[in-house]
Design a protein around this motif. Sequence first.
Motif, mmCIF file in Angstrom:
data_model
loop_
_atom_site.group_PDB
_atom_site.id
_atom_site.type_symbol
_atom_site.label_atom_id
_atom_site.label_comp_id
_atom_site.label_asym_id
_atom_site.label_seq_id
_atom_site.Cartn_x
_atom_site.Cartn_y
_atom_site.Cartn_z
ATOM 1 N N VAL A 63 8.131 2.416 3.474
ATOM 2 C CA VAL A 63 7.241 1.337 3.037
ATOM 3 C C VAL A 63 5.785 1.703 3.324
ATOM 4 O O VAL A 63 4.905 1.524 2.466
ATOM 5 C CB VAL A 63 7.626 -0.005 3.716
ATOM 6 C CG1 VAL A 63 6.554 -1.047 3.528
ATOM 7 C CG2 VAL A 63 8.956 -0.486 3.191
ATOM 8 N N VAL A 64 5.520 2.239 4.506
ATOM 9 C CA VAL A 64 4.157 2.649 4.846
ATOM 10 C C VAL A 64 3.686 3.750 3.900
ATOM 11 O O VAL A 64 2.547 3.740 3.418
ATOM 12 C CB VAL A 64 4.081 3.106 6.320
ATOM 13 C CG1 VAL A 64 2.766 3.800 6.623
ATOM 14 C CG2 VAL A 64 4.271 1.922 7.248
ATOM 15 N N ALA A 66 4.764 4.308 0.820
ATOM 16 C CA ALA A 66 4.569 3.750 -0.522
ATOM 17 C C ALA A 66 3.251 2.988 -0.617
ATOM 18 O O ALA A 66 2.528 3.107 -1.619
ATOM 19 C CB ALA A 66 5.739 2.829 -0.876
ATOM 20 N N VAL A 67 2.920 2.234 0.431
ATOM 21 C CA VAL A 67 1.651 1.502 0.433
ATOM 22 C C VAL A 67 0.480 2.487 0.460
ATOM 23 O O VAL A 67 -0.510 2.326 -0.280
ATOM 24 C CB VAL A 67 1.595 0.521 1.621
ATOM 25 C CG1 VAL A 67 0.196 -0.024 1.827
ATOM 26 C CG2 VAL A 67 2.585 -0.608 1.423
ATOM 27 N N ALA A 68 0.579 3.527 1.295
ATOM 28 C CA ALA A 68 -0.504 4.516 1.367
ATOM 29 C C ALA A 68 -0.652 5.259 0.049
ATOM 30 O O ALA A 68 -1.776 5.535 -0.397
ATOM 31 C CB ALA A 68 -0.230 5.492 2.502
ATOM 32 N N THR A 70 0.125 4.074 -2.944
ATOM 33 C CA THR A 70 -0.446 3.130 -3.905
ATOM 34 C C THR A 70 -1.949 2.970 -3.708
ATOM 35 O O THR A 70 -2.715 2.971 -4.677
ATOM 36 C CB THR A 70 0.250 1.761 -3.773
ATOM 37 O OG1 THR A 70 1.657 1.952 -3.959
ATOM 38 C CG2 THR A 70 -0.267 0.774 -4.793
ATOM 39 N N VAL A 71 -2.376 2.853 -2.446
ATOM 40 C CA VAL A 71 -3.808 2.717 -2.167
ATOM 41 C C VAL A 71 -4.554 3.981 -2.589
ATOM 42 O O VAL A 71 -5.635 3.915 -3.193
ATOM 43 C CB VAL A 71 -4.030 2.404 -0.675
ATOM 44 C CG1 VAL A 71 -5.497 2.546 -0.277
ATOM 45 C CG2 VAL A 71 -3.526 1.010 -0.340
#
Length: 115
Positions: A63-64, A66-68, A70-71
Motif C-alpha cells: 500500500v505504501v 502504491a501510494v508513493a 501514484t504520487v
Amino acid sequence: MLGRRTLPALLALSLCLTTPARLQGQALGAPFRSWSSDSSRHWRTDTLSTRSHTGTGLLVGGVVGAVATTVFLAGFCSDPDTQCGADEVGRAVLFIAGPAALVGTLMGSLIRTKR
C-alpha cells in the motif's frame, strides 16, 4: 593522555570488577525450540509460540509503495513536456512499489507476537 598500555589495563580492570551478580539483572531472551523426546519426533512449539507478520508487512509495504508510485507519477506526468506511457508506469512500479513491498515483507517477518 593515556598511554598505549594504560587503556588495555583499564579495560581489563573493568572486566575483572564486573561480577556475575551484576550480570544477573540482564533480561533473558526467548528460549530456543527443543526436540521432544516422544516417539513422534516433532519440534515442540509450546516453548516458542509466536507468529510472524509477513503477510501484514507485505500488505502495508504494498500500500505504501502504491501510494508513493501514484504520487510520483502524478508529479512526473503533470508536466506537459513529459509523455507518460506504460513503460514509465512499469518502471515506477518496479523501482518504487516493488522495493517498498519487499521492505514491508522483511519488516513483517522480523516482527513476532505471541499467539
